[in-house]
Design a protein around this motif. Structure first.
Motif, short mmCIF file in Angstrom:
data_model
loop_
_atom_site.label_atom_id
_atom_site.label_comp_id
_atom_site.label_asym_id
_atom_site.label_seq_id
_atom_site.Cartn_x
_atom_site.Cartn_y
_atom_site.Cartn_z
N GLY A 1 37.95 54.67 20.18
CA GLY A 1 38.99 54.10 21.03
C GLY A 1 38.47 53.65 22.39
N TRP A 2 37.22 53.90 22.71
CA TRP A 2 36.65 53.48 23.98
C TRP A 2 35.77 52.26 23.76
CZ3 TRP A 2 37.41 55.57 28.85
CH2 TRP A 2 38.22 56.72 28.90
N PRO A 3 35.57 51.45 24.79
CA PRO A 3 34.75 50.25 24.62
C PRO A 3 33.28 50.63 24.36
CG PRO A 3 35.44 50.48 26.91
CD PRO A 3 36.14 51.54 26.13
N PRO A 4 32.49 49.69 23.86
CA PRO A 4 31.07 49.96 23.61
C PRO A 4 30.34 50.34 24.90
CG PRO A 4 31.73 47.87 22.66
CD PRO A 4 32.88 48.35 23.48
N ILE A 5 29.27 51.14 24.75
CA ILE A 5 28.47 51.61 25.89
C ILE A 5 27.19 50.79 25.94
CG2 ILE A 5 27.26 53.57 26.88
CD1 ILE A 5 29.12 55.38 25.24
N ALA A 6 26.89 50.19 27.11
CA ALA A 6 25.63 49.45 27.27
C ALA A 6 24.51 50.48 27.33
CB ALA A 6 25.67 48.62 28.54
N ILE A 7 23.46 50.26 26.57
CA ILE A 7 22.33 51.18 26.52
C ILE A 7 21.39 50.85 27.69
CG2 ILE A 7 20.37 52.00 25.17
CD1 ILE A 7 22.01 51.25 22.66
N PRO A 8 21.14 51.82 28.59
CA PRO A 8 20.31 51.56 29.76
C PRO A 8 18.88 51.20 29.35
CG PRO A 8 21.46 53.67 29.99
CD PRO A 8 21.69 53.19 28.60
N GLY A 9 18.32 50.21 30.04
CA GLY A 9 16.94 49.80 29.78
C GLY A 9 16.78 48.89 28.56
N GLN A 10 17.88 48.59 27.90
CA GLN A 10 17.82 47.73 26.71
C GLN A 10 18.93 46.68 26.83
OE1 GLN A 10 17.97 50.11 23.14
NE2 GLN A 10 16.36 51.48 23.86
N PRO A 11 18.67 45.62 27.57
CA PRO A 11 19.71 44.61 27.78
C PRO A 11 20.21 44.03 26.46
CG PRO A 11 17.76 44.16 29.12
CD PRO A 11 17.43 45.29 28.22
N GLY A 12 21.50 43.86 26.38
CA GLY A 12 22.11 43.26 25.20
C GLY A 12 22.36 44.25 24.07
N ARG A 13 22.00 45.49 24.22
CA ARG A 13 22.25 46.48 23.16
C ARG A 13 23.40 47.38 23.59
NH1 ARG A 13 17.27 48.29 19.74
NH2 ARG A 13 18.98 49.59 19.11
N TYR A 14 24.28 47.67 22.64
CA TYR A 14 25.45 48.49 22.91
C TYR A 14 25.59 49.55 21.85
CZ TYR A 14 26.70 44.80 26.14
OH TYR A 14 26.68 43.91 27.15
N LEU A 15 26.19 50.65 22.25
CA LEU A 15 26.47 51.74 21.31
C LEU A 15 27.96 51.73 21.05
CD1 LEU A 15 25.27 54.15 19.81
CD2 LEU A 15 25.77 55.53 21.83
N VAL A 16 28.32 51.55 19.76
CA VAL A 16 29.72 51.49 19.34
C VAL A 16 29.94 52.71 18.47
CG1 VAL A 16 31.48 50.14 18.14
CG2 VAL A 16 29.70 48.99 19.44
N HIS A 17 31.14 53.24 18.48
CA HIS A 17 31.43 54.43 17.68
C HIS A 17 31.13 54.17 16.21
CE1 HIS A 17 33.23 58.13 16.37
NE2 HIS A 17 34.06 57.46 15.58
N GLY A 18 30.26 54.97 15.65
CA GLY A 18 29.91 54.85 14.23
C GLY A 18 28.73 53.94 13.96
N GLN A 19 28.38 53.03 14.83
CA GLN A 19 27.24 52.13 14.60
C GLN A 19 26.72 51.55 15.91
OE1 GLN A 19 28.49 48.79 12.27
NE2 GLN A 19 30.05 48.17 13.73
N GLU A 20 25.53 51.03 15.88
CA GLU A 20 24.94 50.41 17.06
C GLU A 20 24.97 48.91 16.81
OE1 GLU A 20 21.06 51.81 17.95
OE2 GLU A 20 20.93 50.66 19.76
N ALA A 21 25.53 48.11 17.73
CA ALA A 21 25.65 46.67 17.52
C ALA A 21 24.78 45.94 18.54
CB ALA A 21 27.10 46.22 17.69
N THR A 22 24.24 44.79 18.15
CA THR A 22 23.44 43.94 19.00
C THR A 22 24.17 42.64 19.22
OG1 THR A 22 21.53 44.88 17.91
CG2 THR A 22 21.16 43.00 19.35
N GLU A 23 24.17 42.14 20.43
CA GLU A 23 24.80 40.85 20.69
C GLU A 23 23.81 39.86 21.15
OE1 GLU A 23 28.15 40.96 23.26
OE2 GLU A 23 29.30 42.10 21.87
#
Length: 160
Positions: free
Chosen positions: A138-160
């Motif tokens: 229920g929370w928005p994706p978390i930007a992974i520090p030191g890895q631009p463009g990578r986000y942590l989404v509940h249940g999976q890691e997504a790349t944009e």
């Protein structure tokens, strides 16, 4: 019995003693202290004074010699522990200082639980393990520090 708040003559030879010029041989420290107190009161030229700590004593001007005479008398009474002659000195002190001792014990116990500045500095200097990122439903994706463009989404890691 005389009221404690009124002026009254004192047993310490008030106004009658001469200045102490010679100290007798074989005198104990307590006797010397009593002689000195009598000499100081005689030098003040007062014969009556209110009890130390009474309302009348508190209302006197600080430069009034009777305030000092009352203070000397209280000090002599404490030295002699004439406050309650039925109590032996150890019991008298225990009764008078019991609350102060209990308070001091509580303060010492409380301060022993407080960390010192050095303990706080040492704790801050120790390396801590890295925080593990965890996405929450229920929370928005978390930007992974030191890895631009990578986000942590509940249940999976997504790349944009």
């Amino acid at each position: 019995m005389t009221s404690r708040s009124e002026d009254r003559p004192r047993p310490v030879s008030a106004g009658r003693a001469r200045a102490l010029r010679v100290v007798p041989d074989n005198i104990t420290p307590g006797q010397a202290t009593a002689l000195r107190a009598e000499a100081q009161i005689a030098a003040l030229r007062v014969t009556t004074w209110p009890p130390y700590g009474s309302a009348a004593w508190l209302q006197m001007a600080p430069e009034d010699p009777r305030t000092y005479a009352a203070t000397l008398e209280a000090a002599e009474q404490f030295r002699r522990q004439d406050v309650d002659p039925d109590l032996p000195p150890a019991e008298w002190c225990a009764a008078v200082y019991a609350d102060a001792r209990a308070l001091a014990a509580r303060v010492v116990a409380a301060t022993s639980r407080v960390r010192t500045a050095r303990e706080i500095r040492d704790a801050r200097a120790r390396p801590r393990p890295a925080h593990v990122l965890k996405a929450t439903p229920g929370w928005p994706p978390i930007a992974i520090p030191g890895q631009p463009g990578r986000y942590l989404v509940h249940g999976q890691e997504a790349t944009e």
